[in-house]
Motif scaffolding. Sequence first.
Motif, PDB file in Angstrom:
ATOM      1  N   UNK A 193      17.347  -9.719   0.037  1.00 41.52           N
ATOM      2  CA  UNK A 193      15.901  -9.549  -0.089  1.00 41.52           C
ATOM      3  C   UNK A 193      15.448  -8.099   0.022  1.00 41.52           C
ATOM      4  N   UNK A 194      16.380  -7.176  -0.020  1.00 38.77           N
ATOM      5  CA  UNK A 194      15.980  -5.766   0.001  1.00 38.77           C
ATOM      6  C   UNK A 194      16.480  -5.001  -1.223  1.00 38.77           C
ATOM      7  N   UNK A 195      17.677  -5.311  -1.708  1.00 39.69           N
ATOM      8  CA  UNK A 195      18.217  -4.530  -2.826  1.00 39.69           C
ATOM      9  C   UNK A 195      17.310  -4.668  -4.060  1.00 39.69           C
ATOM     10  N   UNK A 196      16.938  -3.542  -4.624  1.00 41.73           N
ATOM     11  CA  UNK A 196      16.050  -3.531  -5.785  1.00 41.73           C
ATOM     12  C   UNK A 196      14.582  -3.484  -5.424  1.00 41.73           C
ATOM     13  N   UNK A 197      14.273  -3.638  -4.142  1.00 41.82           N
ATOM     14  CA  UNK A 197      12.876  -3.591  -3.708  1.00 41.82           C
ATOM     15  C   UNK A 197      12.573  -2.325  -2.925  1.00 41.82           C
ATOM     16  N   UNK A 198      13.605  -1.615  -2.524  1.00 39.47           N
ATOM     17  CA  UNK A 198      13.426  -0.427  -1.677  1.00 39.47           C
ATOM     18  C   UNK A 198      14.734   0.362  -1.684  1.00 39.47           C
ATOM     19  N   UNK A 297       5.767  -0.890  -4.140  1.00 39.61           N
ATOM     20  CA  UNK A 297       5.931  -2.164  -3.434  1.00 39.61           C
ATOM     21  C   UNK A 297       4.996  -2.241  -2.227  1.00 39.61           C
ATOM     22  N   UNK A 298       4.949  -1.179  -1.436  1.00 38.07           N
ATOM     23  CA  UNK A 298       4.083  -1.185  -0.247  1.00 38.07           C
ATOM     24  C   UNK A 298       2.616  -1.244  -0.662  1.00 38.07           C
ATOM     25  N   UNK A 299       2.292  -0.551  -1.739  1.00 40.01           N
ATOM     26  CA  UNK A 299       0.902  -0.575  -2.214  1.00 40.01           C
ATOM     27  C   UNK A 299       0.506  -1.960  -2.713  1.00 40.01           C
ATOM     28  N   UNK A 300       1.414  -2.618  -3.428  1.00 38.53           N
ATOM     29  CA  UNK A 300       1.118  -3.952  -3.966  1.00 38.53           C
ATOM     30  C   UNK A 300       0.932  -4.969  -2.839  1.00 38.53           C
ATOM     31  N   UNK A 301       1.862  -4.975  -1.894  1.00 37.55           N
ATOM     32  CA  UNK A 301       1.756  -5.970  -0.808  1.00 37.55           C
ATOM     33  C   UNK A 301       0.523  -5.689   0.060  1.00 37.55           C
ATOM     34  N   UNK A 302       0.234  -4.420   0.268  1.00 36.94           N
ATOM     35  CA  UNK A 302      -0.953  -4.083   1.083  1.00 36.94           C
ATOM     36  C   UNK A 302      -2.236  -4.517   0.374  1.00 36.94           C
ATOM     37  N   UNK A 303      -2.273  -4.303  -0.925  1.00 37.27           N
ATOM     38  CA  UNK A 303      -3.441  -4.724  -1.701  1.00 37.27           C
ATOM     39  C   UNK A 303      -3.634  -6.238  -1.602  1.00 37.27           C
ATOM     40  N   UNK A 304      -2.537  -6.970  -1.713  1.00 33.55           N
ATOM     41  CA  UNK A 304      -2.626  -8.433  -1.646  1.00 33.55           C
ATOM     42  C   UNK A 304      -3.125  -8.876  -0.272  1.00 33.55           C
ATOM     43  N   UNK A 305      -2.567  -8.276   0.764  1.00 29.53           N
ATOM     44  CA  UNK A 305      -2.976  -8.627   2.135  1.00 29.53           C
ATOM     45  C   UNK A 305      -4.470  -8.356   2.314  1.00 29.53           C
ATOM     46  N   UNK A 306      -4.911  -7.227   1.810  1.00 31.92           N
ATOM     47  CA  UNK A 306      -6.317  -6.863   1.957  1.00 31.92           C
ATOM     48  C   UNK A 306      -7.224  -7.841   1.199  1.00 31.92           C
ATOM     49  N   UNK A 307      -6.816  -8.193  -0.030  1.00 28.26           N
ATOM     50  CA  UNK A 307      -7.654  -9.069  -0.856  1.00 28.26           C
ATOM     51  C   UNK A 307      -7.688 -10.509  -0.317  1.00 28.26           C
ATOM     52  N   UNK A 308      -6.584 -10.959   0.238  1.00 27.48           N
ATOM     53  CA  UNK A 308      -6.551 -12.321   0.788  1.00 27.48           C
ATOM     54  C   UNK A 308      -7.374 -12.374   2.082  1.00 27.48           C
ATOM     55  N   UNK A 309      -7.377 -11.255   2.791  1.00 26.33           N
ATOM     56  CA  UNK A 309      -8.166 -11.177   4.019  1.00 26.33           C
ATOM     57  C   UNK A 309      -7.737 -12.222   5.028  1.00 26.33           C
ATOM     58  N   UNK A 361       7.586  -7.761  -7.485  1.00 31.19           N
ATOM     59  CA  UNK A 361       8.646  -6.945  -8.073  1.00 31.19           C
ATOM     60  C   UNK A 361       7.990  -5.729  -8.721  1.00 31.19           C
ATOM     61  N   UNK A 362       8.186  -4.547  -8.162  1.00 32.51           N
ATOM     62  CA  UNK A 362       7.424  -3.384  -8.614  1.00 32.51           C
ATOM     63  C   UNK A 362       7.676  -2.973 -10.064  1.00 32.51           C
ATOM     64  N   UNK A 363       8.766  -3.433 -10.663  1.00 29.69           N
ATOM     65  CA  UNK A 363       9.023  -3.027 -12.055  1.00 29.69           C
ATOM     66  C   UNK A 363       8.113  -3.746 -13.046  1.00 29.69           C
ATOM     67  N   UNK A 364       7.617  -4.922 -12.683  1.00 27.41           N
ATOM     68  CA  UNK A 364       6.818  -5.633 -13.685  1.00 27.41           C
ATOM     69  C   UNK A 364       5.533  -6.261 -13.149  1.00 27.41           C
ATOM     70  N   UNK A 365       5.239  -6.101 -11.867  1.00 31.73           N
ATOM     71  CA  UNK A 365       3.976  -6.623 -11.338  1.00 31.73           C
ATOM     72  C   UNK A 365       2.949  -5.482 -11.290  1.00 31.73           C
ATOM     73  N   UNK A 366       1.759  -5.798 -11.809  1.00 29.52           N
ATOM     74  CA  UNK A 366       0.691  -4.800 -11.883  1.00 29.52           C
ATOM     75  C   UNK A 366      -0.326  -5.027 -10.756  1.00 29.52           C
ATOM     76  N   UNK A 367      -1.079  -3.977 -10.470  1.00 30.65           N
ATOM     77  CA  UNK A 367      -2.148  -4.110  -9.471  1.00 30.65           C
ATOM     78  C   UNK A 367      -3.159  -5.175  -9.909  1.00 30.65           C
TER      79      UNK A 367
END
Lengths: 398, 398
Positions: A193-198, A297-309, A361-367
């Motif tokens: 769960x880490x290889x390819x993500x960081x 990756x950190x930006x995407x997950x943080x954005x999701x956490x913020x939006x879900x509230x 997955x940071x290679x193909x998931x958009x903000x």
Amino acid sequence: MIDRDHCLALDAGDPLRAFRDEFVLPEGVVYLVGNSLGALPRHAAERVRRAVQDEWGGQLVGGWNQAGWYGQPLTVGDRLAPLIGAGPGQVVVGNTTSIAIYQAVAAALRLRPERRVIVSDVQNFPTDHYMVQGLAGLLGGYEIRDFAAGRFDDAAVVLLSEVDYRTGARHDVPSITARVQEAGALMVWDLCHSVGAMEVDVSEADFALGCTYKYLNAGPGAPAFLYVNPRHHATAENVLSGWHGHAEPFAFEPDYRPAEGIRRFAVGTPHVLSFAALEAALDVWERVPMDQVRAKSMALTSLFVELVGDALELVSPADPAARGSQVSLRHADGYPIMRALIDRGVHGDFRAPDVLRFGFAPLYIRYADVYDAAVTLREVLDRELWRDEKYAQRLAVT
Amino acid sequence: MIDRDHCLALDAGDPLRAFRDEFVLPEGVVYLVGNSLGALPRHAAERVRRAVQDEWGGQLVGGWNQAGWYGQPLTVGDRLAPLIGAGPGQVVVGNTTSIAIYQAVAAALRLRPERRVIVSDVQNFPTDHYMVQGLAGLLGGYEIRDFAAGRFDDAAVVLLSEVDYRTGARHDVPSITARVQEAGALMVWDLCHSVGAMEVDVSEADFALGCTYKYLNAGPGAPAFLYVNPRHHATAENVLSGWHGHAEPFAFEPDYRPAEGIRRFAVGTPHVLSFAALEAALDVWERVPMDQVRAKSMALTSLFVELVGDALELVSPADPAARGSQVSLRHADGYPIMRALIDRGVHGDFRAPDVLRFGFAPLYIRYADVYDAAVTLREVLDRELWRDEKYAQRLAVT
């Protein structure tokens, strides 16, 4: 206030944005399950076609030499090595994660014959713990101790995942490795769960392993990898001593004699067609700056956490540096909620008993995908859309 | 006097002749290595393309349910079962032959804990013996006894190949199985060199296993199979206790709990792309009368033996009923002779130290091919064409 236009602007400025076009993604779907099965790299289809038609069909048994099939466990291992902070001749590819776990833990036990404790994380992905149980059951006389007990001074080996599959929590590899080794035990890292993500660095670990079908995008059931620290190459034993790990497989000697170096951890005949897709996946990774992957990756997950509230309980660590590239949320009715989401084009998955997982997955998931997913999730919750009876029925694979 | 016209007449009357068109075979080559890597079934390319593009690309993680990936180890096992005399729910597919050997022998040892002898054939394909050595080394306290010693009364398990990879000699499965079991030991058959070449019946065996990339034509590194006799389903243990063998893999329980029946012998995530080619190969086998395969196989090998005459020493049994679908010949300079043959379009292989092997896959080898191969071999020998220096240099895979 974050709106969709803000997310589109983030996408426009994303240094990784061009990679998305290299993957096949279905229309109208936000695919947040890349932490389970990565998307198809566009050119993988041609690479696999070539393996089937040109290599198998055209070269037949000659493919072992001409197409390089025989060398693949090591040549592909060398290509994968930089993704985990390893060097050439340190990684062998083949089999499954489960098999690699068995090889690594068994080898560690042989290197620490005077110790009778295996430390494993009961929260780890089940197969890790199951394989340890099978090995300990076969050998007898071993104690399996939970990692949470925190005691390593009588342990032969510690097996742990860098990123927890369920919570997304990330362990600190350098400090745990050091602590384990100072206690005289050997450290085995599961990197699924880490290889390819960081950026991953297992150069101090004794063994490491992982699958290639999650963030690495190598296809369903793609071969696993096994790293063995060079300091163990001369002494570590592969208890699954198949002919491909023999010093001279084609001498057909009656007795097993391990190859020098990492090759001794090869086992049987490599699954060539599955290797072909992995090679195509690595073609992409060779052009990817991993620091940008982690930042996005950190930006995407943080954005999701913020939006879900506070719509759902956050299971993952709130600090993005302390988690992998996934966000896990908890709800007693997580299963029907996830089914309702999928019905609306937002694909995450569910892990019993109550966790909804969203992988980014940071290679193909958009903000903008993150935005759409969060809005859909809030709608499913606010309007209680998941209470529809059709979402209760369980599928074979969840 | 056998001439080429006679062979062409035999081909015209061959009830299996139509199958050849279902395989991709290079022009101008007589491919007698189907006992090592079978030829590509024409429609396999489309089946693999579908797995890559439609299933992986189109369904993504949903393929585990929709495309049936999750069930493949058992559904494909059920399709393969008739080829070895097994029934539904008795065969699991996945991993490699080496891994299956380990699973079967380890399970047998657990079923006979009071016995400390493993009988293995030192003449067997090396990986069989190597895997036994690795297992015995890990456990300690076991004697490995050669099958030739003929003593089983204190043995836990006997591991043997139905057809010897080097000589092509065929063991009598029913009588050996009975002898072993009367002595209180368990019988494990390796079917790598018999499945797809003849009618195989392991229904009395305790365990059986084999690869699918030789006569079965499932592609380089195709998944292996493992048969477990139903009388052991409730008690046999899979020491490679991965999550796919768990009673409820998606319950993510902390402790391993084996599935009922053959599923407990599944290990990790199946190599889906490699399974696709195996499925295509089985599409062909479902239409093949195995009695005709065996009849043609014996006719082909007998024809080759007759045409070669005394030009080379025959290693295989002279009685076609006592051999598999291969003919092995001996010559101290076997390696350059085989290279010279391949250079002239007749593909066999070489097994150290001095054996030339010729495999006759009855689905796509014609009587005229046998004629051409024998004539070419005689020419290489009579004119000493193999003495050319270029044939001396060894390739990585021989």
